[in-house]
Design an enzyme around this catalytic site. Structure first.
Site, mmCIF file in Angstrom:
data_model
loop_
_atom_site.group_PDB
_atom_site.id
_atom_site.type_symbol
_atom_site.label_atom_id
_atom_site.label_comp_id
_atom_site.label_asym_id
_atom_site.label_seq_id
_atom_site.Cartn_x
_atom_site.Cartn_y
_atom_site.Cartn_z
ATOM 1 N N CYS A 231 30.410 13.694 -4.142
ATOM 2 C CA CYS A 231 29.112 14.306 -3.810
ATOM 3 C C CYS A 231 27.955 13.688 -4.594
ATOM 4 O O CYS A 231 26.805 13.773 -4.179
ATOM 5 C CB CYS A 231 29.162 15.808 -4.033
ATOM 6 S SG CYS A 231 30.389 16.604 -2.984
ATOM 7 N N HIS B 283 21.715 17.966 -4.105
ATOM 8 C CA HIS B 283 22.942 17.961 -3.317
ATOM 9 C C HIS B 283 23.126 19.361 -2.747
ATOM 10 O O HIS B 283 22.947 20.349 -3.458
ATOM 11 C CB HIS B 283 24.126 17.564 -4.201
ATOM 12 C CG HIS B 283 25.435 17.793 -3.531
ATOM 13 N ND1 HIS B 283 25.700 17.305 -2.273
ATOM 14 C CD2 HIS B 283 26.550 18.480 -3.911
ATOM 15 C CE1 HIS B 283 26.923 17.672 -1.920
ATOM 16 N NE2 HIS B 283 27.456 18.387 -2.891
ATOM 17 N N ASN C 287 27.774 21.284 3.427
ATOM 18 C CA ASN C 287 27.898 20.282 2.361
ATOM 19 C C ASN C 287 28.382 18.967 2.974
ATOM 20 O O ASN C 287 29.528 18.880 3.419
ATOM 21 C CB ASN C 287 28.887 20.810 1.311
ATOM 22 C CG ASN C 287 29.074 19.857 0.142
ATOM 23 O OD1 ASN C 287 28.680 18.694 0.209
ATOM 24 N ND2 ASN C 287 29.683 20.340 -0.916
HETATM 25 O O1 UT7 Z 1 30.018 19.497 -3.412
HETATM 26 C C1 UT7 Z 1 30.818 19.486 -4.526
HETATM 27 C C2 UT7 Z 1 30.561 20.614 -5.375
HETATM 28 N N1 UT7 Z 1 31.079 21.814 -4.773
HETATM 29 C C3 UT7 Z 1 30.515 22.951 -5.072
HETATM 30 O O2 UT7 Z 1 29.536 22.940 -5.756
HETATM 31 C C4 UT7 Z 1 31.154 24.235 -4.607
HETATM 32 C C5 UT7 Z 1 30.993 25.255 -5.692
HETATM 33 N N2 UT7 Z 1 31.571 26.554 -5.391
HETATM 34 C C6 UT7 Z 1 31.071 27.399 -4.471
HETATM 35 O O3 UT7 Z 1 30.150 27.084 -3.771
HETATM 36 C C7 UT7 Z 1 31.655 28.791 -4.392
HETATM 37 O O4 UT7 Z 1 32.501 29.002 -5.494
HETATM 38 C C8 UT7 Z 1 32.443 29.046 -3.076
HETATM 39 C C9 UT7 Z 1 31.478 29.143 -1.915
HETATM 40 C C10 UT7 Z 1 33.453 27.941 -2.842
HETATM 41 C C11 UT7 Z 1 33.196 30.371 -3.163
HETATM 42 O O5 UT7 Z 1 32.325 31.437 -3.474
HETATM 43 P P1 UT7 Z 1 32.711 32.503 -4.593
HETATM 44 O O6 UT7 Z 1 31.628 33.495 -4.626
HETATM 45 O O7 UT7 Z 1 32.981 31.729 -5.858
HETATM 46 O O8 UT7 Z 1 33.995 33.175 -3.997
HETATM 47 P P2 UT7 Z 1 35.465 33.240 -4.600
HETATM 48 O O9 UT7 Z 1 36.120 31.916 -4.535
HETATM 49 O O10 UT7 Z 1 35.412 33.948 -5.901
HETATM 50 O O11 UT7 Z 1 36.171 34.175 -3.524
HETATM 51 C C12 UT7 Z 1 35.781 35.548 -3.359
HETATM 52 C C13 UT7 Z 1 36.617 36.188 -2.262
HETATM 53 C C14 UT7 Z 1 38.114 35.984 -2.460
HETATM 54 O O12 UT7 Z 1 38.749 37.190 -2.091
HETATM 55 P P3 UT7 Z 1 39.300 38.211 -3.216
HETATM 56 O O13 UT7 Z 1 40.272 37.421 -4.033
HETATM 57 O O14 UT7 Z 1 38.065 38.614 -3.981
HETATM 58 O O15 UT7 Z 1 39.899 39.305 -2.404
HETATM 59 C C15 UT7 Z 1 38.460 34.920 -1.441
HETATM 60 O O16 UT7 Z 1 39.802 35.003 -0.990
HETATM 61 O O17 UT7 Z 1 36.296 35.627 -0.982
HETATM 62 C C16 UT7 Z 1 37.510 35.233 -0.304
HETATM 63 N N3 UT7 Z 1 37.226 34.081 0.532
HETATM 64 C C17 UT7 Z 1 36.834 34.174 1.825
HETATM 65 N N4 UT7 Z 1 36.639 35.220 2.632
HETATM 66 C C18 UT7 Z 1 36.216 34.976 3.890
HETATM 67 C C19 UT7 Z 1 37.246 32.765 0.173
HETATM 68 N N5 UT7 Z 1 36.884 31.994 1.220
HETATM 69 C C20 UT7 Z 1 36.617 32.835 2.250
HETATM 70 C C21 UT7 Z 1 36.176 32.640 3.576
HETATM 71 N N6 UT7 Z 1 35.990 33.720 4.357
HETATM 72 N N7 UT7 Z 1 35.930 31.411 4.080
#
Ligand code: UT7
Length: 320
Positions: free
Chosen positions: A112, A247, A277
């Site tokens: 990225c 980004h 992204n």
């Molecule tokens: O480009 C390279 C750099 N990349 C980045 O900068 C990405 C950085 N990270 C992020 O943008 C965020 O961490 C994400 C968007 C990937 C995830 O967001 P989050 O607020 O950190 O969510 P999380 O991973 O803590 O997940 C929260 C909940 C989980 O459920 P439980 O365990 O709380 O019950 C996941 O299983 O959301 C659930 N979940 C989803 N639910 C519906 C994860 N993905 C999905 C989904 N749809 N697609």
């Protein structure tokens, strides 16, 4: 002498997929994707659209925008993590498709942050006298390396390409061009964002794996620190910046980074909502959008920044 940005271009696949459409084949919802990321849709390449084909369209658009042809170019640097083939470098194929020959063309792999790495490399080559006018491209087809069974990653990415034409110009103090750049890497965190394959390991291309929450935390910290480094090197203050072109990984990362610098979201170019992204393509794509819609004007002070797998991160400050 500075590398001055004289043209921009971009390309997106034809197929636009909304969150609702994605939710028909992945266990997710429009609401979750919107709230957690700001993404509403993404463009996904079909089998005839590749990193190389999108890169060629973006590069030709940047040449047209600059009012020059491939005959005026003596360097192509292309950032990608999804090349058409393991080799030759996609940059060489773009060179050929554009009708160029002879001058150096190579790929840069920093995921990225790839466009920041490519731009800094081309800028250094121009300032050292190795090149006069370069096409710098960020192009990706991340849809090919997504695990469509993994809802935590597959909803986040899209495909596309963006390109800059930069050229050597003698400029006055305060004039146009790339003013300062900083790049960083820290391989300790490689397992937080990687592809589980490769020619030398599994022999398969592999799929993207990410620990999203950890990447998020590192992104905000690393980006705010590299932005400060570049501002210091340039002798500028955050309030001097007209636009940040970041980004586009997550709207919440853009917001948190802008806040840390004391800048308003009105100064941040946001395209993550429509493009998702697009990895190395996201910065030049976003820049092209903001230039074409009249936001970025000649003379504006613009900060480019990115963070990605590796980890790698970097920033460049330029005057448009
Ligand atoms: O480009 C390279 C750099 N990349 C980045 O900068 C990405 C950085 N990270 C992020 O943008 C965020 O961490 C994400 C968007 C990937 C995830 O967001 P989050 O607020 O950190 O969510 P999380 O991973 O803590 O997940 C929260 C909940 C989980 O459920 P439980 O365990 O709380 O019950 C996941 O299983 O959301 C659930 N979940 C989803 N639910 C519906 C994860 N993905 C999905 C989904 N749809 N697609």
């Amino acid at each position: 002498m500075r590398s001055v940005l004289v043209g921009t271009g971009s390309a997106l696949p034809k197929n636009c997929v909304s969150n609702a459409e994605l939710a028909e084949r992945v266990d997710t919802s429009d609401e979750w994707i919107r709230e957690r990321t700001g993404i509403t849709q993404r463009y996904l390449a079909d089998e005839n659209e590749t990193t190389g084909s999108l890169a060629t369209i973006a590069a030709q658009a940047a040449l047209d925008d600059a009012g020059i042809t491939i005959a005026d170019i003596d360097l192509i640097v292309l950032a990608t993590a999804t090349p058409d083939n393991t080799f030759p470098a996609t940059a060489t194929q773009v060179q050929h498709r554009l009708g160029g020959k002879g001058f150096p063309a190579f790929d840069v792999a920093a995921v990225c942050s790839g466009f920041l790495y490519a731009l800094s490399t081309a800028d250094a080559m121009i300032r050292s006298g190795m090149a006069r006018r370069a096409i710098v491209i960020g192009a990706e087809t991340f849809s090919r390396i997504l695990d469509w069974e993994d809802r935590t990653t597959c909803v986040l990415f899209g495909d596309g390409a963006g390109a800059f034409v930069i050229e050597a110009q003698d400029v006055e103090e305060g004039g146009a061009g790339i003013i300062a750049s900083r790049l960083h890497a820290d391989g300790e965190h490689g397992e937080m964002l990687y592809v589980d394959g490769g020619p030398s390991t599994t022999g398969e291309v592999g799929k993207l794996r990410m620990k999203g929450r950890e990447v998020f935390r590192h992104a905000v910290t690393n980006l705010s620190s590299v932005l400060r480094e570049v501002l210091e090197e340039a002798g500028c203050q955050p309030e001097d910046i007209d636009w940040i072109v970041p980004h586009q990984a997550n709207l919440r990362i853009l917001d948190a980074t802008a806040r840390k610098l004391g800048l308003s979201m009105d100064q941040v170019v946001v395209t993550v909502d429509r493009h998702a992204n697009t990895s190395a393509a996201s910065v030049p794509l976003a820049y092209d959008v903001a230039k074409k819609d009249g936001r970025i004007k000649k003379g504006d002070l613009v900060m480019l920044e990115a963070m990605g797998g590796g980890f790698t991160w970097g920033a460049s400050l330029l005057r448009a």
